[in-house]
Write a protein that holds these residues in place. Structure first.
Motif, PDB file in Angstrom:
ATOM      1  N   SER A  77     -11.710  -6.874   0.014  1.00  0.00           N
ATOM      2  CA  SER A  77     -12.115  -7.672   1.177  1.00  0.00           C
ATOM      3  C   SER A  77     -11.609  -7.048   2.467  1.00  0.00           C
ATOM      4  O   SER A  77     -12.320  -7.021   3.475  1.00  0.00           O
ATOM      5  CB  SER A  77     -11.587  -9.099   1.048  1.00  0.00           C
ATOM      6  N   ARG A  78     -10.389  -6.535   2.434  1.00  0.00           N
ATOM      7  CA  ARG A  78      -9.829  -5.871   3.624  1.00  0.00           C
ATOM      8  C   ARG A  78     -10.651  -4.648   3.991  1.00  0.00           C
ATOM      9  O   ARG A  78     -11.018  -4.442   5.153  1.00  0.00           O
ATOM     10  CB  ARG A  78      -8.379  -5.460   3.369  1.00  0.00           C
ATOM     11  N   LYS A  79     -10.969  -3.836   2.986  1.00  0.00           N
ATOM     12  CA  LYS A  79     -11.744  -2.624   3.247  1.00  0.00           C
ATOM     13  C   LYS A  79     -13.147  -2.967   3.729  1.00  0.00           C
ATOM     14  O   LYS A  79     -13.678  -2.315   4.628  1.00  0.00           O
ATOM     15  CB  LYS A  79     -11.783  -1.746   1.999  1.00  0.00           C
ATOM     16  N   ALA A  80     -13.750  -4.003   3.144  1.00  0.00           N
ATOM     17  CA  ALA A  80     -15.087  -4.437   3.580  1.00  0.00           C
ATOM     18  C   ALA A  80     -15.059  -4.902   5.030  1.00  0.00           C
ATOM     19  O   ALA A  80     -16.057  -4.759   5.752  1.00  0.00           O
ATOM     20  CB  ALA A  80     -15.611  -5.536   2.666  1.00  0.00           C
ATOM     21  N   ALA A  81     -13.924  -5.436   5.456  1.00  0.00           N
ATOM     22  CA  ALA A  81     -13.763  -5.889   6.837  1.00  0.00           C
ATOM     23  C   ALA A  81     -13.422  -4.729   7.775  1.00  0.00           C
ATOM     24  O   ALA A  81     -13.325  -4.918   8.986  1.00  0.00           O
ATOM     25  CB  ALA A  81     -12.678  -6.963   6.917  1.00  0.00           C
ATOM     26  N   GLY A  82     -13.213  -3.544   7.206  1.00  0.00           N
ATOM     27  CA  GLY A  82     -12.930  -2.363   8.014  1.00  0.00           C
ATOM     28  C   GLY A  82     -11.539  -2.331   8.613  1.00  0.00           C
ATOM     29  O   GLY A  82     -11.331  -1.706   9.653  1.00  0.00           O
ATOM     30  N   MET A  83     -10.589  -2.997   7.953  1.00  0.00           N
ATOM     31  CA  MET A  83      -9.222  -3.050   8.478  1.00  0.00           C
ATOM     32  C   MET A  83      -8.307  -2.098   7.719  1.00  0.00           C
ATOM     33  O   MET A  83      -8.409  -1.988   6.493  1.00  0.00           O
ATOM     34  CB  MET A  83      -8.646  -4.459   8.328  1.00  0.00           C
ATOM     35  N   SER A  84      -7.424  -1.452   8.464  1.00  0.00           N
ATOM     36  CA  SER A  84      -6.365  -0.690   7.815  1.00  0.00           C
ATOM     37  C   SER A  84      -5.371  -1.691   7.222  1.00  0.00           C
ATOM     38  O   SER A  84      -5.321  -2.854   7.646  1.00  0.00           O
ATOM     39  CB  SER A  84      -5.641   0.208   8.822  1.00  0.00           C
ATOM     40  N   GLN A  85      -4.573  -1.213   6.292  1.00  0.00           N
ATOM     41  CA  GLN A  85      -3.575  -2.101   5.701  1.00  0.00           C
ATOM     42  C   GLN A  85      -2.574  -2.556   6.760  1.00  0.00           C
ATOM     43  O   GLN A  85      -2.142  -3.712   6.767  1.00  0.00           O
ATOM     44  CB  GLN A  85      -2.857  -1.404   4.548  1.00  0.00           C
ATOM     45  N   GLU A  86      -2.229  -1.687   7.676  1.00  0.00           N
ATOM     46  CA  GLU A  86      -1.261  -2.034   8.720  1.00  0.00           C
ATOM     47  C   GLU A  86      -1.817  -3.111   9.654  1.00  0.00           C
ATOM     48  O   GLU A  86      -1.132  -4.097   9.947  1.00  0.00           O
ATOM     49  CB  GLU A  86      -0.877  -0.791   9.514  1.00  0.00           C
ATOM     50  N   THR A  87      -3.035  -2.944  10.101  1.00  0.00           N
ATOM     51  CA  THR A  87      -3.669  -3.946  10.968  1.00  0.00           C
ATOM     52  C   THR A  87      -3.796  -5.277  10.239  1.00  0.00           C
ATOM     53  O   THR A  87      -3.508  -6.341  10.797  1.00  0.00           O
ATOM     54  CB  THR A  87      -5.054  -3.462  11.421  1.00  0.00           C
ATOM     55  N   PHE A  88      -4.225  -5.209   8.990  1.00  0.00           N
ATOM     56  CA  PHE A  88      -4.394  -6.401   8.168  1.00  0.00           C
ATOM     57  C   PHE A  88      -3.072  -7.144   7.993  1.00  0.00           C
ATOM     58  O   PHE A  88      -2.993  -8.357   8.173  1.00  0.00           O
ATOM     59  CB  PHE A  88      -4.977  -5.988   6.816  1.00  0.00           C
ATOM     60  N   ALA A  89      -2.018  -6.399   7.675  1.00  0.00           N
ATOM     61  CA  ALA A  89      -0.703  -7.013   7.492  1.00  0.00           C
ATOM     62  C   ALA A  89      -0.236  -7.680   8.793  1.00  0.00           C
ATOM     63  O   ALA A  89       0.309  -8.789   8.766  1.00  0.00           O
ATOM     64  CB  ALA A  89       0.302  -5.968   7.024  1.00  0.00           C
ATOM     65  N   ASP A  90      -0.485  -7.016   9.916  1.00  0.00           N
ATOM     66  CA  ASP A  90      -0.128  -7.609  11.209  1.00  0.00           C
ATOM     67  C   ASP A  90      -0.897  -8.902  11.446  1.00  0.00           C
ATOM     68  O   ASP A  90      -0.320  -9.898  11.891  1.00  0.00           O
ATOM     69  CB  ASP A  90      -0.399  -6.635  12.357  1.00  0.00           C
ATOM     70  N   GLU A  91      -2.187  -8.895  11.168  1.00  0.00           N
ATOM     71  CA  GLU A  91      -3.024 -10.091  11.344  1.00  0.00           C
ATOM     72  C   GLU A  91      -2.526 -11.247  10.466  1.00  0.00           C
ATOM     73  O   GLU A  91      -2.536 -12.395  10.885  1.00  0.00           O
ATOM     74  CB  GLU A  91      -4.477  -9.785  10.996  1.00  0.00           C
ATOM     75  N   ALA A  92      -2.109 -10.912   9.253  1.00  0.00           N
ATOM     76  CA  ALA A  92      -1.657 -11.932   8.301  1.00  0.00           C
ATOM     77  C   ALA A  92      -0.191 -12.303   8.507  1.00  0.00           C
ATOM     78  O   ALA A  92       0.310 -13.226   7.864  1.00  0.00           O
ATOM     79  CB  ALA A  92      -1.872 -11.439   6.871  1.00  0.00           C
ATOM     80  N   LYS A  93       0.498 -11.565   9.378  1.00  0.00           N
ATOM     81  CA  LYS A  93       1.925 -11.785   9.632  1.00  0.00           C
ATOM     82  C   LYS A  93       2.765 -11.611   8.362  1.00  0.00           C
ATOM     83  O   LYS A  93       3.644 -12.406   8.043  1.00  0.00           O
ATOM     84  CB  LYS A  93       2.162 -13.154  10.265  1.00  0.00           C
ATOM     85  N   ILE A  94       2.440 -10.534   7.631  1.00  0.00           N
ATOM     86  CA  ILE A  94       3.155 -10.169   6.409  1.00  0.00           C
ATOM     87  C   ILE A  94       3.565  -8.706   6.558  1.00  0.00           C
ATOM     88  O   ILE A  94       2.768  -7.877   7.020  1.00  0.00           O
ATOM     89  CB  ILE A  94       2.254 -10.350   5.164  1.00  0.00           C
ATOM     90  N   ASP A  95       4.789  -8.371   6.168  1.00  0.00           N
ATOM     91  CA  ASP A  95       5.267  -6.997   6.251  1.00  0.00           C
ATOM     92  C   ASP A  95       4.302  -6.059   5.517  1.00  0.00           C
ATOM     93  O   ASP A  95       3.822  -6.366   4.433  1.00  0.00           O
ATOM     94  CB  ASP A  95       6.669  -6.914   5.631  1.00  0.00           C
ATOM     95  N   ARG A  96       4.008  -4.907   6.127  1.00  0.00           N
ATOM     96  CA  ARG A  96       3.042  -3.981   5.557  1.00  0.00           C
ATOM     97  C   ARG A  96       3.412  -3.514   4.155  1.00  0.00           C
ATOM     98  O   ARG A  96       2.574  -3.425   3.269  1.00  0.00           O
ATOM     99  CB  ARG A  96       2.832  -2.770   6.477  1.00  0.00           C
ATOM    100  N   SER A  97       4.673  -3.229   3.925  1.00  0.00           N
ATOM    101  CA  SER A  97       5.076  -2.764   2.594  1.00  0.00           C
ATOM    102  C   SER A  97       4.912  -3.887   1.558  1.00  0.00           C
ATOM    103  O   SER A  97       4.530  -3.632   0.415  1.00  0.00           O
ATOM    104  CB  SER A  97       6.499  -2.225   2.596  1.00  0.00           C
ATOM    105  N   HIS A  98       5.180  -5.106   1.966  1.00  0.00           N
ATOM    106  CA  HIS A  98       4.982  -6.250   1.070  1.00  0.00           C
ATOM    107  C   HIS A  98       3.486  -6.431   0.782  1.00  0.00           C
ATOM    108  O   HIS A  98       3.097  -6.698  -0.357  1.00  0.00           O
ATOM    109  CB  HIS A  98       5.573  -7.527   1.677  1.00  0.00           C
TER     110      HIS A  98
END
Length: 83
Positions: free
Chosen positions: A26-47
């Motif tokens: 779903s993240r990839k379909a939305a065109g988001m990097s993992q870092e951007t996605f984690a920021d949007e979700a307010k979750i640490d990127r490594s987590h």
């Protein structure tokens, strides 16, 4: 595929991996990097990476944050993961 141990729990049906795959797709379909996605979700990127790989059990609140960041409902992610 071998069963992974997650924080003392058995995931015999690979539920965490299936959910993680649904989140990643779903993240990839939305065109988001993992870092951007984690920021949007307010979750640490490594987590977030561990969630996507099925290495961490997702809390209900984090599932809601993840779904919101994707513009979906938590039930959509669960359905995609066939859970």
């Amino acid at each position: 595929m071998p069963v992974k141990r997650v924080a003392g729990h058995r995931d015999d049906d690979n539920n965490l991996a299936r959910l993680g795959e649904a989140i990643r797709a779903s993240r990839k379909a939305a065109g988001m990097s993992q870092e951007t996605f984690a920021d949007e979700a307010k979750i640490d990127r490594s987590h977030m990476g561990k969630i996507e790989r099925g290495e961490r059990n997702v809390t209900f609140l984090n599932l809601i944050r993840i779904a919101k960041a994707l513009g979906q409902l938590p039930s959509d992610l669960l359905r995609t993961a066939q859970l």
